[in-house]
Design a protein around this motif. Structure first.
Motif, mmCIF file in Angstrom:
data_model
loop_
_atom_site.group_PDB
_atom_site.id
_atom_site.type_symbol
_atom_site.label_atom_id
_atom_site.label_comp_id
_atom_site.label_asym_id
_atom_site.label_seq_id
_atom_site.Cartn_x
_atom_site.Cartn_y
_atom_site.Cartn_z
ATOM 1 N N ASN A 39 8.649 -2.950 -11.418
ATOM 2 C CA ASN A 39 7.267 -3.112 -10.870
ATOM 3 C C ASN A 39 7.366 -2.137 -9.672
ATOM 4 O OD1 ASN A 39 6.571 -4.947 -12.656
ATOM 5 N ND2 ASN A 39 6.998 -6.707 -11.303
ATOM 6 N N CYS A 40 8.461 -1.743 -8.846
ATOM 7 C CA CYS A 40 8.281 -0.790 -7.820
ATOM 8 C C CYS A 40 8.243 0.501 -8.432
ATOM 9 C CB CYS A 40 9.634 -0.928 -6.956
ATOM 10 S SG CYS A 40 9.580 -2.302 -5.854
ATOM 11 N N LEU A 41 8.777 0.886 -9.509
ATOM 12 C CA LEU A 41 8.609 2.251 -9.965
ATOM 13 C C LEU A 41 7.375 2.313 -10.728
ATOM 14 C CD1 LEU A 41 10.051 4.949 -11.209
ATOM 15 C CD2 LEU A 41 10.572 3.715 -13.270
ATOM 16 N N ILE A 42 6.841 1.485 -11.255
ATOM 17 C CA ILE A 42 5.360 1.421 -11.775
ATOM 18 C C ILE A 42 4.410 1.569 -10.704
ATOM 19 C CG2 ILE A 42 3.550 0.308 -13.077
ATOM 20 C CD1 ILE A 42 5.844 -1.036 -14.893
ATOM 21 N N ASP A 43 4.480 0.849 -9.591
ATOM 22 C CA ASP A 43 3.653 1.205 -8.450
ATOM 23 C C ASP A 43 3.704 2.365 -7.788
ATOM 24 O OD1 ASP A 43 1.816 -0.120 -6.570
ATOM 25 O OD2 ASP A 43 3.538 0.031 -5.133
ATOM 26 N N THR A 44 5.211 2.800 -7.726
ATOM 27 C CA THR A 44 5.304 4.266 -7.163
ATOM 28 C C THR A 44 4.540 5.383 -7.965
ATOM 29 O OG1 THR A 44 7.195 3.544 -6.081
ATOM 30 C CG2 THR A 44 6.851 5.890 -6.305
ATOM 31 N N LEU A 45 4.496 5.226 -9.236
ATOM 32 C CA LEU A 45 4.145 6.321 -10.087
ATOM 33 C C LEU A 45 2.585 6.035 -10.030
ATOM 34 C CD1 LEU A 45 6.506 6.076 -13.175
ATOM 35 C CD2 LEU A 45 6.458 7.769 -11.466
ATOM 36 N N GLY A 46 2.135 4.971 -9.967
ATOM 37 C CA GLY A 46 0.670 4.797 -9.958
ATOM 38 C C GLY A 46 0.283 5.365 -8.567
#
Length: 72
Positions: A39-46
């Motif tokens: 979730n942190c990776l997806i949030d960072t990419l977003g």
């Protein structure tokens, strides 16, 4: 005359080698930890993609050397 600059890389310090050993050798058994990391990776990419719509942010992500062209 000045002495030549050495290009020999010094050995990494203890803290750095400890971090690398932990990252390479620690097994994550928690599904919650893996889900949180995902979730942190997806949030960072977003957030990074959203930042592309703001000129002030894209200016910061430009080439370091003016006029540089990076193909592909």
């Amino acid at each position: 005359m000045s002495a030549p600059i050495s290009n020999v890389r010094p050995a990494p310090d203890k803290v750095l080698t400890d971090i690398v050993d932990y990252v390479l050798n620690h097994k994550v058994d928690s599904a919650l930890a893996l889900d949180t990391a995902r979730n942190c990776l997806i949030d960072t990419l977003g957030c990074g993609l959203e930042a592309l719509s703001y000129p002030a942010c894209t200016k910061l992500m430009g080439p370091i050397v003016p006029g540089t062209i990076v193909p592909n």
